[in-house]
Design an enzyme around this catalytic site. Structure first.
Site, mmCIF file in Angstrom:
data_model
loop_
_atom_site.group_PDB
_atom_site.id
_atom_site.type_symbol
_atom_site.label_atom_id
_atom_site.label_comp_id
_atom_site.label_asym_id
_atom_site.label_seq_id
_atom_site.Cartn_x
_atom_site.Cartn_y
_atom_site.Cartn_z
ATOM 1 N N CYS A 82 -3.265 35.921 -13.301
ATOM 2 C CA CYS A 82 -3.970 36.478 -12.313
ATOM 3 C C CYS A 82 -2.844 36.730 -11.739
ATOM 4 C CB CYS A 82 -4.903 36.267 -12.072
ATOM 5 S SG CYS A 82 -6.304 37.230 -11.051
ATOM 6 N N HIS A 167 -9.126 34.926 -14.890
ATOM 7 C CA HIS A 167 -8.663 33.205 -15.234
ATOM 8 C C HIS A 167 -9.533 32.335 -16.569
ATOM 9 C CE1 HIS A 167 -7.544 32.638 -10.454
ATOM 10 N NE2 HIS A 167 -7.857 34.305 -11.132
ATOM 11 N N GLU A 169 -9.519 29.025 -16.695
ATOM 12 C CA GLU A 169 -9.464 27.982 -16.038
ATOM 13 C C GLU A 169 -10.453 27.110 -15.264
ATOM 14 O OE1 GLU A 169 -8.106 29.250 -14.702
ATOM 15 O OE2 GLU A 169 -7.793 29.030 -12.949
#
Ligand code: GLN
Length: 200
Positions: A82, A167, A169
């Site tokens: 990002c 994302h 994570e």
């Protein structure tokens, strides 16, 4: 704890840093939060995390880290997420801003709109988050598209440089396939005596 075979440094100036630790450790690699030139030299690869690219740029300049990062990026694997992908791009629009230009693509900041347009999606069977994400609007001809979303590339790679506009994570299912992919790439470079040959 014994030294693992690969140390992944997450640039820790701003943004989602610590969330990478369980994904990296689930791959059997070492996680290290890095923010000094000395720390950059001690790691095998970089993750440039999501956050706010303008803030990261300001901190990179204020702490005098630009040249050290650029030097490390020449050879080491880098994965930008990002805001991190925005730092890697060749060209940034909406508005234009500086970037390291280490992956040939153009990115439009906040391409989906503002915070309300943030959303989840399924990429290659894994739930990921698009948070005020950029849109990749143009890519160099030798850039590989690893995944698309709503008709645009969202996960791209050239050699040992990878960018994702989403994302992975934030999802607590460790490790994400994207971390696995990146760490496999890092290991393939470490086991080769001439990584520059396989990365070009
Ligand atoms: N909109 C942010 C930027 O332009 C990126 C957001 C993110 O990293 N989740 O830097």
């Amino acid at each position: 704890m014994s030294k693992k075979d690969a140390t992944i440094g997450v640039l820790a100036l701003q943004g989602a840093v610590e969330l990478h630790r369980p994904h990296i450790e689930a791959c059997g690699a070492d996680f290290k939060a890095v923010k000094t030139q000395k720390q950059f030299e001690d790691i095998d690869a970089f993750i440039l995390p999501g956050g706010e690219s303008t803030t990261m740029l300001r901190l990179i300049r204020n702490f005098g880290l630009w040249d050290a990062l650029a030097e490390n990026f020449k050879t080491k694997p880098v994965w930008g997420i990002c805001a991190g992908s925005i730092l890697m791009a060749e060209k940034v629009t909406n508005p234009a801003q500086d970037s390291f230009g280490i992956l040939p693509f153009t990115v439009e900041r906040n391409g989906y709109g503002r915070q309300l347009e943030s959303h989840h999606s399924d990429i290659n069977g894994y739930k990921v988050s698009f948070i005020r994400a950029p849109i990749i609007t143009d890519i160099g001809k030798d850039v590989e598209i690893l995944a698309e979303h709503e008709g645009s590339p969202v996960w791209v790679q050239k050699g040992n440089k990878i960018a994702s506009t989403f994302h992975p994570e934030l999802t607590e299912d460790y490790p994400s396939p994207m971390h696995r992919h990146f760490i496999d790439l890092v290991r393939s470079g470490l086991s080769c005596r001439f990584p520059s040959l396989i990365y070009t």
